[in-house]
Design an enzyme around this catalytic site. Structure first.
Site, PDB file in Angstrom:
ATOM      1  N   TYR A 144       0.949  -0.859   0.088  1.00 45.73           N
ATOM      2  CA  TYR A 144      -0.090   0.373   0.413  1.00 45.73           C
ATOM      3  C   TYR A 144       0.896   1.233   0.207  1.00 45.73           C
ATOM      4  O   TYR A 144       1.513   1.017   0.861  1.00 45.73           O
ATOM      5  CB  TYR A 144      -0.898   0.446   1.387  1.00 45.73           C
ATOM      6  CG  TYR A 144      -2.028  -0.236   0.881  1.00 45.73           C
ATOM      7  CD1 TYR A 144      -3.152   1.064   0.513  1.00 45.73           C
ATOM      8  CD2 TYR A 144      -3.167  -1.531   1.478  1.00 45.73           C
ATOM      9  CE1 TYR A 144      -3.955   0.930   0.057  1.00 45.73           C
ATOM     10  CE2 TYR A 144      -4.220  -1.069   0.259  1.00 45.73           C
ATOM     11  CZ  TYR A 144      -5.225   0.034  -0.066  1.00 45.73           C
ATOM     12  OH  TYR A 144      -6.255  -0.336  -0.187  1.00 45.73           O
TER      13      TYR A 144
ATOM     14  N   GLU B 150      -0.629   4.856  -0.412  1.00 45.48           N
ATOM     15  CA  GLU B 150      -1.767   5.286  -0.846  1.00 45.48           C
ATOM     16  C   GLU B 150      -0.599   6.829   0.120  1.00 45.48           C
ATOM     17  O   GLU B 150       0.122   7.131   0.575  1.00 45.48           O
ATOM     18  CB  GLU B 150      -2.643   5.633   0.656  1.00 45.48           C
ATOM     19  CG  GLU B 150      -3.703   5.253   0.125  1.00 45.48           C
ATOM     20  CD  GLU B 150      -4.997   4.805   1.002  1.00 45.48           C
ATOM     21  OE1 GLU B 150      -6.097   4.678   0.727  1.00 45.48           O
ATOM     22  OE2 GLU B 150      -4.736   5.375   2.308  1.00 45.48           O
TER      23      GLU B 150
ATOM     24  N   ASP C 285      -5.942  14.694 -24.791  1.00 43.21           N
ATOM     25  CA  ASP C 285      -6.532  12.711 -24.896  1.00 43.21           C
ATOM     26  C   ASP C 285      -5.136  11.988 -25.711  1.00 43.21           C
ATOM     27  O   ASP C 285      -6.084  11.797 -27.113  1.00 43.21           O
ATOM     28  CB  ASP C 285      -7.975  12.196 -24.359  1.00 43.21           C
ATOM     29  CG  ASP C 285      -8.342  10.839 -24.575  1.00 43.21           C
ATOM     30  OD1 ASP C 285      -6.593  10.207 -23.919  1.00 43.21           O
ATOM     31  OD2 ASP C 285      -8.773  10.451 -23.794  1.00 43.21           O
TER      32      ASP C 285
ATOM     33  N   THR D 286      -3.024   6.571 -22.674  1.00 50.52           N
ATOM     34  CA  THR D 286      -2.861   5.238 -21.883  1.00 50.52           C
ATOM     35  C   THR D 286      -1.749   4.670 -21.589  1.00 50.52           C
ATOM     36  O   THR D 286      -1.253   5.381 -22.662  1.00 50.52           O
ATOM     37  CB  THR D 286      -3.969   4.339 -21.885  1.00 50.52           C
ATOM     38  OG1 THR D 286      -3.951   4.784 -23.365  1.00 50.52           O
ATOM     39  CG2 THR D 286      -5.491   4.377 -22.191  1.00 50.52           C
TER      40      THR D 286
ATOM     41  N   LYS E 158      -1.486   1.278 -24.920  1.00 45.23           N
ATOM     42  CA  LYS E 158      -0.873   1.082 -26.323  1.00 45.23           C
ATOM     43  C   LYS E 158      -0.244   1.436 -27.655  1.00 45.23           C
ATOM     44  O   LYS E 158       0.999   0.357 -26.791  1.00 45.23           O
ATOM     45  CB  LYS E 158      -3.101   2.080 -26.985  1.00 45.23           C
ATOM     46  CG  LYS E 158      -3.880   1.948 -26.135  1.00 45.23           C
ATOM     47  CD  LYS E 158      -5.688   2.865 -26.366  1.00 45.23           C
ATOM     48  CE  LYS E 158      -6.133   2.129 -25.140  1.00 45.23           C
ATOM     49  NZ  LYS E 158      -7.034   3.476 -25.667  1.00 45.23           N
TER      50      LYS E 158
ATOM     51  N   ARG F 101      -1.048  -1.981 -19.107  1.00 49.56           N
ATOM     52  CA  ARG F 101      -2.505  -1.753 -18.799  1.00 49.56           C
ATOM     53  C   ARG F 101      -2.195  -0.580 -17.193  1.00 49.56           C
ATOM     54  O   ARG F 101      -2.095  -0.782 -16.308  1.00 49.56           O
ATOM     55  CB  ARG F 101      -3.149  -2.243 -18.359  1.00 49.56           C
ATOM     56  CG  ARG F 101      -4.858  -2.088 -18.558  1.00 49.56           C
ATOM     57  CD  ARG F 101      -5.668  -3.335 -18.579  1.00 49.56           C
ATOM     58  NE  ARG F 101      -4.926  -4.133 -20.479  1.00 49.56           N
ATOM     59  CZ  ARG F 101      -5.672  -3.232 -21.704  1.00 49.56           C
ATOM     60  NH1 ARG F 101      -5.885  -2.269 -21.738  1.00 49.56           N
ATOM     61  NH2 ARG F 101      -4.773  -4.242 -22.654  1.00 49.56           N
TER      62      ARG F 101
END
Ligand SMILES: *Cc1c(COP(=O)(O)O)cnc(C)c1O
Length: 412
Positions: A58, A60, A203, A229, A232, A238
């Site tokens: 974790y 955060e 984008d 992203t 691609k 991903r």
């Protein structure tokens, strides 16, 4: 095949059912050709990073400001990913934590427009993305969204964009799409946004790799925010990412965490760092040049087969085939191509009379086959197969050709 995981792995021993599915996916990818424009094959190094033990951690918060103990390694990985991303895109500020492109857009839009704020983007049916204000996306319900489209030739009409912006007075104007094959004039978009006091969000989910390699013009330094992203054309794991001008990075960081996400996927961030280093190499530039050349050549070959290509060709990795005059729908060609061993997707074309589950178009992309080492000769074979399938030839007759191409060009 050597690419298929060994039966001795811990996963196979413990859970043969899941292992079996994953093995089937290895086989599916290696024994068929991916012509889906949004997909690619990342490197074994990227996959190793994403499958690493840091998935347990974790973290955060952001480097040196975490809400958990023991984050030194997560800090190091995120800093590395950030500095490589900034170098790769020549950007001033970045957030590498978004879990996906959609999350990146939602968080960036919430930071810039606020809940209920006005946004303008390209409509889904003319090549935009769901997350640009489509009514079934949260971006269409949380925001007051208006959309622009393309003209009869399939090109963005900047006069229409200006009219929609003038009428709607958005806080954010979005440039970019998922099936738009031509260059986007980011400077013109920025002017329109500035005239009306809006932020410009570019984008680049699809062309990020081509832009990183300098094969396509970059919106960095022009747009206030650039979302993307990483899986691609950029050929990483991903995930999503946001580049921003320094004056907007603070609200964007808060919008990603704690606004829209909890703990970052540090294993994915590690994979992003690996992919960014790959993208900084000269080989990546050559790869992207080949992606573009293959797409342009594919378009030419398909035209020679008598097919219509939207806008007549491409400036990027996408070829959008217009099947309105062809004897088959997008859905039919998609199914027949799959039977031959080619994964392509049906896609609406501008002015498409058919519903989205059928469509009169086909979106074909070259990132994945180029990763496998395809050049013009192999692309010509792919075009011949697609041409034959649209004419109604039996998919079975192409299976051996596809199999031979796959075996000669293994996955990374
Ligand atoms: C693919 C894509 C996205 C969304 O990416 P996900 O990771 O699937 O959420 C966003 N915008 C554009 C333009 C895209 O093409």
């Amino acid at each position: 095949m050597s690419q298929v995981e060994s039966y001795q792995s811990p996963l196979h021993a413990q859970d043969p059912e899941v292992a079996g599915w994953l093995q089937r996916e290895d086989r599916r990818q290696s024994e068929s050709l991916t012509l889906i424009a949004s997909e690619n094959h990342c490197s074994a190094a990227v996959r190793e990073a994403c499958g690493s033990r840091i998935t347990d951690k974790y973290a955060e918060g952001y480097p040196n400001r975490r809400y958990y103990a023991g984050c030194e390694v997560a800090d190091g990985i995120e800093e590395l990913a950030r500095s490589r991303a900034l170098e790769l895109f020549g950007a001033e500020a970045v957030n590498v934590q978004p879990h996906s492109g959609t999350t990146a857009n939602l968080c960036a839009l919430l930071a810039l427009a606020g809940p209920g704020g006005k946004i303008v983007g390209m409509s889904l049916k003319t090549g935009g993305h769901l997350s640009h204000g489509h009514h079934k996306s949260h971006t269409g319900t949380v925001f007051d969204a208006a959309q622009y489209g393309v003209d009869d030739r399939g090109l963005i009409d900047l006069d229409e964009v200006r009219d929609v912006v003038k009428q709607h007075q958005p806080k954010v104007l979005i440039a970019g799409g998922s099936s738009y094959a031509r260059k986007i004039d980011y400077t013109a978009f920025a002017e329109i946004a500035r005239e009306h006091g809006a932020y410009l969000l570019a984008d680049i989910a699809h062309p990020a790799g081509l832009i990183a390699a300098g094969v396509l013009p970059s919106p960095v330094g022009i747009a206030d925010v650039v979302t993307m992203t990483t899986h691609k054309t950029l050929r990483g794991p991903r995930g999503g990412m946001i580049l921003a001008k320094p004056d907007v990075i603070k609200p964007i960081n808060s919008s990603v965490f704690p606004g829209g996400q909890g703990g970052p996927l540090v294993q994915q961030i590690a994979g992003k760092a690996v992919a960014f280093a790959e993208a900084l190499s000269p080989a990546f530039k050559d790869y992207q040049k080949q992606v573009l050349d293959n797409a342009q050549y594919l378009g030419e070959c398909l035209v020679e087969h008598g097919l219509d290509v939207v806008t007549g060709g491409t400036d990027n990795h996408i070829v959008l085939v217009d099947l309105r005059k062809a004897p088959m729908t997008g859905a039919e060609v998609e199914e027949r191509a799959l039977a031959a061993g080619l994964a392509v997707n049906k896609n609406a074309v501008p002015g498409d009379p058919r519903p989205p589950m059928v469509t009169s178009g086909l979106r074909v992309g070259t990132p994945a086959i180029t990763t496998r080492g395809f050049g013009r000769d192999e692309v010509k074979t792919v075009a011949d197969i697609l041409g034959g399938l649209v004419r109604g030839e039996d998919p079975e007759k192409f299976r051996d050709t596809v199999k031979a191409l796959c075996e000669a060009h293994p996955l990374p």
